[in-house]
Design a protein around this motif. Structure first.
Motif, mmCIF file in Angstrom:
data_model
loop_
_atom_site.group_PDB
_atom_site.id
_atom_site.type_symbol
_atom_site.label_atom_id
_atom_site.label_comp_id
_atom_site.label_asym_id
_atom_site.label_seq_id
_atom_site.Cartn_x
_atom_site.Cartn_y
_atom_site.Cartn_z
ATOM 1 N N VAL A 210 0.846 -0.986 0.114
ATOM 2 C CA VAL A 210 0.079 -0.166 0.020
ATOM 3 C C VAL A 210 0.981 1.062 -0.116
ATOM 4 C CG1 VAL A 210 -1.999 -0.993 1.045
ATOM 5 C CG2 VAL A 210 -0.302 -0.101 2.615
ATOM 6 N N VAL B 130 -4.567 -1.099 -3.687
ATOM 7 C CA VAL B 130 -3.593 -2.108 -3.063
ATOM 8 C C VAL B 130 -2.768 -2.596 -4.352
ATOM 9 C CG1 VAL B 130 -3.025 -4.346 -2.160
ATOM 10 C CG2 VAL B 130 -4.803 -2.793 -1.458
ATOM 11 N N PRO C 61 -5.066 4.289 2.204
ATOM 12 C CA PRO C 61 -4.812 3.114 3.293
ATOM 13 C C PRO C 61 -3.846 3.855 4.520
ATOM 14 C CG PRO C 61 -3.285 2.787 1.425
ATOM 15 C CD PRO C 61 -4.061 4.065 0.907
ATOM 16 N N VAL D 1 -7.048 -4.234 5.022
ATOM 17 C CA VAL D 1 -6.389 -2.776 4.895
ATOM 18 C C VAL D 1 -7.144 -1.901 5.747
ATOM 19 C CG1 VAL D 1 -5.950 -0.943 2.988
ATOM 20 C CG2 VAL D 1 -5.893 -3.432 2.238
#
Length: 374
Positions: A269, A276, A297, A309
């Motif tokens: 991240v 992602v 994130p 996440v």
């Protein structure tokens, strides 16, 4: 009122998920059911002793999942027995920690600090003092132990280096990984690629290294995959999310890299980017792709084939704010709805307003202009 954001996520080999917020943490099972907490008063939830004063800055599970450790920014280290959630050890260290890792047999906890040193602490001997393993001349940003035989201690720092040291005689340096242009934030190792290490950096790259020699095997320029998030306006430029002096600059600072053992892949991240990055691995990274998420994130962890996440707070609508999303990586990153709903149903601390999360460039970049105004 708003919910305190989740700053760190960690998972164990036994399927537990740790969600850290402020000076507290919640522990859930693989389905998202709360099983232990430092703050919950539910009758069916184990009440865990708080780890000490100050926000938690680092957490880690041992390789077998039997031990869990935390460290706060007030230098308090707590080590817990996962079976009972009783405290094995509590101690105060001299310098503020930046990262934690257990050695492979789980007998010692490795503690990296802002002074550039790494210590190890015995898990079972409560009277033993921290033992100095190695030192850098800059902030140590992460520490990991390799799956090679014999195992190595991997550390990275603000001076763009990856260092590989022998263990436990870590004053003996095996190799250096040189090539990053900015501070190195994260290291990942994997059992499916025991001779390799993966690093992420503030220079916008993810790099693959051969551990024993320090040879650079591959460099991934994240701009190639992530610039689209700036172009379509989804990437955050510092407003209400990250405090730095160049809020409009397009940057690709890596927050965390993790291994996905079940898929032979790595995930990462990146600060400000609502996605992602998935890096399938077969000797080298191949067929890299991204998975969209709702907001930028704060951290990522992997449980089996799922990625958990944590997300930056939704400043505009903090009353209806999901703090976590779980993704099915084996299904191209589709949202694991049941786990996501369960994790977000767990209460966290209530605050008047969710605080902005400082940019990693504030502490990572050594240029004066990057420092906070005050």
């Amino acid at each position: 009122m708003a919910r305190s954001p989740i700053t760190h996520v960690e998972t164990s080999s036994q399927g537990l998920i740790a969600l850290v917020y402020g000076s507290n943490f919640n522990i859930t099972n693989s389905s998202g059911t709360l099983v232990a907490s430092t703050s919950s008063d539910q009758n069916d939830v184990v009440k865990v002793e708080e780890p000490g004063k100050g926000p938690i800055v680092a957490v880690a599970f041992s390789q077998d999942g039997s031990t869990f450790a935390t460290c706060t920014n007030e230098k308090n280290v707590a080590i817990y027995d996962v079976g009972t959630w009783s405290t094995k050890r509590m101690l105060c260290i001299v310098k503020r920690a930046t990262a934690l890792a257990f050695d492979l047999d789980g007998t010692h906890l490795l503690i990296a600090d802002k002074f550039g040193e790494v210590y190890r602490v015995s898990i079972s001997d409560a009277d033993s003092k921290p033992e100095l393993l190695l030192g850098h001349v800059s902030i140590v940003c992460d520490v990991k132990v390799s799956f090679t035989t014999p195992s190595r201690v991997l550390t990275c720092d603000r001076d763009e280096k990856l260092r590989v040291s022998k263990y436990p005689n870590s004053y003996n340096i095996q190799s250096f990984g040189l090539g990053h242009k900015e501070f190195v934030t994260s290291i990942a190792t994997a059992q499916f690629a025991p001779t390799c290490a993966v690093t992420g950096s503030g220079d916008g790259t993810i790099r693959l290294w051969e551990i024993e020699s320090g040879q650079l095997l591959q460099t991934i320029q994240l701009e190639e995959f992530l610039q689209k998030y700036y172009q379509d306006g989804r990437a955050q430029r510092g407003v209400n999310s990250f405090e730095d002096r160049n809020a409009s600059t397009e940057r690709y600072g890596v927050l965390h890299v993790r291994a996905v053992e079940s898929m032979q892949a790595f995930v990462a991240v990146v600060e400000r980017i609502p996605a992602v990055v998935v890096l399938p691995f077969k000797n080298l990274f191949r067929d890299i792709y991204t998975v969209d998420i709702d907001r930028a994130p704060t951290d990522i962890a992997v449980a089996g084939s799922q990625a958990v996440v944590s997300l930056v707070p939704n400043i505009k609508d903090s009353a209806n704010d999901d703090l976590v999303v779980a993704l099915e990586l084996a299904d191209k990153g589709t949202v694991a709805k049941d786990l996501t709903a369960s994790l977000n149903a767990i209460p966290t601390q209530q605050v008047k307003q969710a605080s902005p999360i400082p940019s990693i460039y504030v502490w990572g970049n050594k240029m004066y202009m990057e420092h906070p105004k005050d």
